[in-house]
Design a protein around this motif. Structure first.
Motif, PDB file in Angstrom:
ATOM      1  N   ALA A 438       0.831  -1.207   0.000  1.00 18.21           N
ATOM      2  CA  ALA A 438       0.000   0.000   0.000  1.00 18.21           C
ATOM      3  C   ALA A 438       0.865   1.256   0.000  1.00 18.21           C
ATOM      4  O   ALA A 438       0.563   2.239  -0.695  1.00 18.21           O
ATOM      5  CB  ALA A 438      -0.930  -0.014   1.209  1.00 18.21           C
ATOM      6  N   GLU A 439       1.947   1.237   0.761  1.00 14.33           N
ATOM      7  CA  GLU A 439       2.852   2.390   0.807  1.00 14.33           C
ATOM      8  C   GLU A 439       3.515   2.609  -0.550  1.00 14.33           C
ATOM      9  O   GLU A 439       3.662   3.757  -1.000  1.00 14.33           O
ATOM     10  CB  GLU A 439       3.914   2.169   1.884  1.00 14.33           C
ATOM     11  N   ALA A 440       3.904   1.529  -1.202  1.00 12.83           N
ATOM     12  CA  ALA A 440       4.514   1.660  -2.522  1.00 12.83           C
ATOM     13  C   ALA A 440       3.534   2.242  -3.532  1.00 12.83           C
ATOM     14  O   ALA A 440       3.886   3.119  -4.332  1.00 12.83           O
ATOM     15  CB  ALA A 440       5.019   0.293  -2.992  1.00 12.83           C
ATOM     16  N   LEU A 441       2.304   1.763  -3.499  1.00 13.95           N
ATOM     17  CA  LEU A 441       1.291   2.278  -4.421  1.00 13.95           C
ATOM     18  C   LEU A 441       0.985   3.741  -4.158  1.00 13.95           C
ATOM     19  O   LEU A 441       0.657   4.503  -5.084  1.00 13.95           O
ATOM     20  CB  LEU A 441       0.007   1.443  -4.299  1.00 13.95           C
ATOM     21  N   ASN A 442       1.101   4.151  -2.903  1.00 14.63           N
ATOM     22  CA  ASN A 442       0.842   5.545  -2.545  1.00 14.63           C
ATOM     23  C   ASN A 442       1.984   6.466  -2.953  1.00 14.63           C
ATOM     24  O   ASN A 442       1.757   7.614  -3.370  1.00 14.63           O
ATOM     25  CB  ASN A 442       0.613   5.644  -1.029  1.00 14.63           C
ATOM     26  N   ARG A 443       3.220   5.982  -2.857  1.00 13.19           N
ATOM     27  CA  ARG A 443       4.390   6.840  -3.077  1.00 13.19           C
ATOM     28  C   ARG A 443       4.921   6.837  -4.503  1.00 13.19           C
ATOM     29  O   ARG A 443       5.588   7.793  -4.921  1.00 13.19           O
ATOM     30  CB  ARG A 443       5.512   6.414  -2.118  1.00 13.19           C
ATOM     31  N   ILE A 444       4.651   5.788  -5.244  1.00 17.92           N
ATOM     32  CA  ILE A 444       5.238   5.656  -6.582  1.00 17.92           C
ATOM     33  C   ILE A 444       4.159   5.854  -7.646  1.00 17.92           C
ATOM     34  O   ILE A 444       3.095   5.224  -7.592  1.00 17.92           O
ATOM     35  CB  ILE A 444       5.905   4.279  -6.732  1.00 17.92           C
ATOM     36  N   ARG A 445       4.447   6.694  -8.589  1.00 22.75           N
ATOM     37  CA  ARG A 445       3.474   7.024  -9.621  1.00 22.75           C
ATOM     38  C   ARG A 445       3.410   5.934 -10.701  1.00 22.75           C
ATOM     39  O   ARG A 445       4.383   5.237 -10.971  1.00 22.75           O
ATOM     40  CB  ARG A 445       3.833   8.353 -10.279  1.00 22.75           C
ATOM     41  N   ASP A 446       2.229   5.809 -11.288  1.00 25.95           N
ATOM     42  CA  ASP A 446       2.025   4.977 -12.482  1.00 25.95           C
ATOM     43  C   ASP A 446       2.336   3.505 -12.254  1.00 25.95           C
ATOM     44  O   ASP A 446       2.876   2.820 -13.125  1.00 25.95           O
ATOM     45  CB  ASP A 446       2.869   5.504 -13.650  1.00 25.95           C
ATOM     46  N   VAL A 447       1.982   3.005 -11.061  1.00 32.87           N
ATOM     47  CA  VAL A 447       2.110   1.576 -10.806  1.00 32.87           C
ATOM     48  C   VAL A 447       0.772   1.045 -10.306  1.00 32.87           C
ATOM     49  O   VAL A 447      -0.080   1.796  -9.834  1.00 32.87           O
ATOM     50  CB  VAL A 447       3.217   1.272  -9.771  1.00 32.87           C
ATOM     51  N   THR A 448       0.598  -0.259 -10.415  1.00 32.92           N
ATOM     52  CA  THR A 448      -0.646  -0.888  -9.984  1.00 32.92           C
ATOM     53  C   THR A 448      -0.340  -2.128  -9.146  1.00 32.92           C
ATOM     54  O   THR A 448       0.782  -2.638  -9.148  1.00 32.92           O
ATOM     55  CB  THR A 448      -1.495  -1.316 -11.199  1.00 32.92           C
ATOM     56  N   ALA A 449      -1.362  -2.612  -8.456  1.00 30.60           N
ATOM     57  CA  ALA A 449      -1.232  -3.834  -7.661  1.00 30.60           C
ATOM     58  C   ALA A 449      -1.377  -5.061  -8.555  1.00 30.60           C
ATOM     59  O   ALA A 449      -2.009  -5.012  -9.599  1.00 30.60           O
ATOM     60  CB  ALA A 449      -2.283  -3.848  -6.565  1.00 30.60           C
TER      61      ALA A 449
END
Length: 449
Positions: A438-449
């Motif tokens: 969740a932190e990665a998705l919040n901090r990094i642009r243009d990525v998905t789970a």
């Protein structure tokens, strides 16, 4: 003890330990010889026998780079390689700065595996498959996962594989003997290695046996974070992102669980790697082994000379893995690309160039024809006569990998922060992996789970 598995933290700590060769394959030994700082020397060289000499600059963060510079001058006296021993951070950050400025890059640059994603995804490095290079001819000769990591998603090769870090389980035969445990590699392999179908549960059972035999004074390994998480995560292939998809939950959940299990069952010595406490712990038998890569031989030879000849290596449980490695690249700014390419081909794509470095540093070649040298089948004094180099080649040829990305360092830090909470605060491993993603998705642009 801190167990945050940040590659940058490791490199800083290892640099503080000093020395040549210990981290040649995986990070920053401090500047010592062959130049200072990261500034490009003037491209001037004396004539040899009335012929002009071409000068090329070569940046690396280990003083052992002078070995290549000296040896290449014997092979090709018409090219002078000026080695610049560049601090680890500068070797990468100043290279990026030179791209932005349009000048200042060396003719040949070294790039560490933890930073390679930040270079394959941007411009600035020459495609070594395109003219005047012919790097594609070496693809079949290189360890597959290293070739992939030095390539871009559209198939360009911007970083030639140099060295690798095949890893396994190391143990002190003298400590095992004192505890009444099996000592021969064949015996240990049968108990814990994937070559006999063994799992991490089998490894933990043997770790408990080591602890029980010593009355709890000696553990099999130092730190659940480095030894267990570090291995089980890398067995899946390094990287938490593929394309634009974040894979933290998929790749970190079970390694978090296994590291937590080891800590909760008191199977590790709870001693963080790389520092003085780790060195003391090894000398005082706080732990009898480690789960680490081939390049550790150099540091132990220097820092623990009394241990030389007392180490043995076996395959890890469940599968092979790699930790560490470097690449060599030619910046597009180079004014001497053809001379730089000839040097790179000799250094990385010939048995002579690779093995002249390997023999003096233990830096394991990614170029597989180098492994045909008889030295890889010879008994190794450091490992008590065990033919360990052939084991490393077998491991290196069977390792998964994915493409690196520019977000690798940030993802490592996010996961490392949650690993610390798992090991130090008892946080639920499953929730920790969810929170990291969740932190990665919040901090990094243009990525998905």
């Amino acid at each position: 003890m801190a167990s945050k598995l940040s590659r940058r933290s490791f490199l800083r700590a290892a640099a503080a330990m000093g020395g040549v060769g210990i981290l040649a394959a995986c990070g920053g030994a401090p500047a010592q010889q062959g130049g200072t700082g990261g500034e490009q020397p003037a491209a001037e060289a004396p004539a040899q026998g009335g012929q002009a000499v071409t000068e090329i600059t070569f940046w690396w963060w280990d003083a052992a780079g002078q070995i290549w510079a000296d040896e290449y001058s014997k092979v090709n006296p018409q090219v002078k390689v000026t080695f610049v021993n560049t601090p680890f951070a500068d070797a990468h950050d100043k290279l990026l700065t030179s791209f932005a400025a349009g000048s200042g890059a060396p003719d040949v640059a070294s790039i560490e595996i933890g930073r390679i994603g930040g270079f394959t995804a941007r411009g600035g490095l020459a495609d070594l498959k395109a003219p005047p290079f012919d790097g594609g001819q070496f693809e079949k000769d290189m360890v597959t996962y290293k070739w992939i990591q030095g390539s871009t998603e559209d198939g360009r090769l911007v970083a030639m594989p140099w060295d690798i870090g095949p890893a396994g389980v190391w143990y002190r035969v003298d400590y095992f003997e004192e505890l009444g445990l099996p000592t021969e590699p064949e015996e240990i392999e049968e108990l814990i290695s994937h070559t006999h179908g063994r799992t991490w549960d089998d490894f933990f059972a043997f770790a408990k046996r080591v602890s029980d035999a010593s009355g709890g004074k000696t553990k099999l390994f130092a730190d659940a974070g480095t030894d267990i998480y570090g291995a089980t995560y890398r067995q899946q292939g390094e990287g938490y992102q593929q394309g634009n998809k974040i894979l933290i939950e998929e790749k970190a959940t079970r390694p978090f669980q296994l590291a937590a299990q080891a800590r909760q069952q008191e199977l590790d010595a709870n001693i963080a790697w790389w520092g003085a406490e780790w060195q003391t712990g090894l000398s005082e038998k706080a732990f009898a082994g480690m789960v680490i890569a081939a390049w550790m031989q150099g540091g132990l030879t220097r820092d623990q000379p009394d241990s030389v000849g007392k180490w043995r290596v076996v395959h890890a449980p469940e599968g092979n893995y790699n930790w560490g490695g470097s690449f060599v690249a030619i910046p597009e700014q180079s004014q001497n690309k053809e001379a730089a390419w000839e040097f790179v081909k000799w250094a990385c794509c010939s048995a002579e160039g690779q093995n002249v470095m390997f023999k003096q540093t233990g830096v394991m070649p990614a170029y597989k024809p180098a492994w045909e040298d008889p030295l890889y089948d010879a008994p190794v004094d450091f490992f008590g006569g065990q033919r360990t180099y052939r084991i490393w080649t077998e491991i290196a040829d069977n390792i998964p990998a994915i493409l690196r990305t520019p977000n690798d360092l940030q993802l490592d830090d996010i996961v490392g922060a949650e690993l610390t909470k798992v090991l130090q605060e008892g946080k639920d491993p499953v929730q920790a992996a969810k929170d990291a993603e969740a932190e990665a998705l919040n901090r990094i642009r243009d990525v998905t789970a």
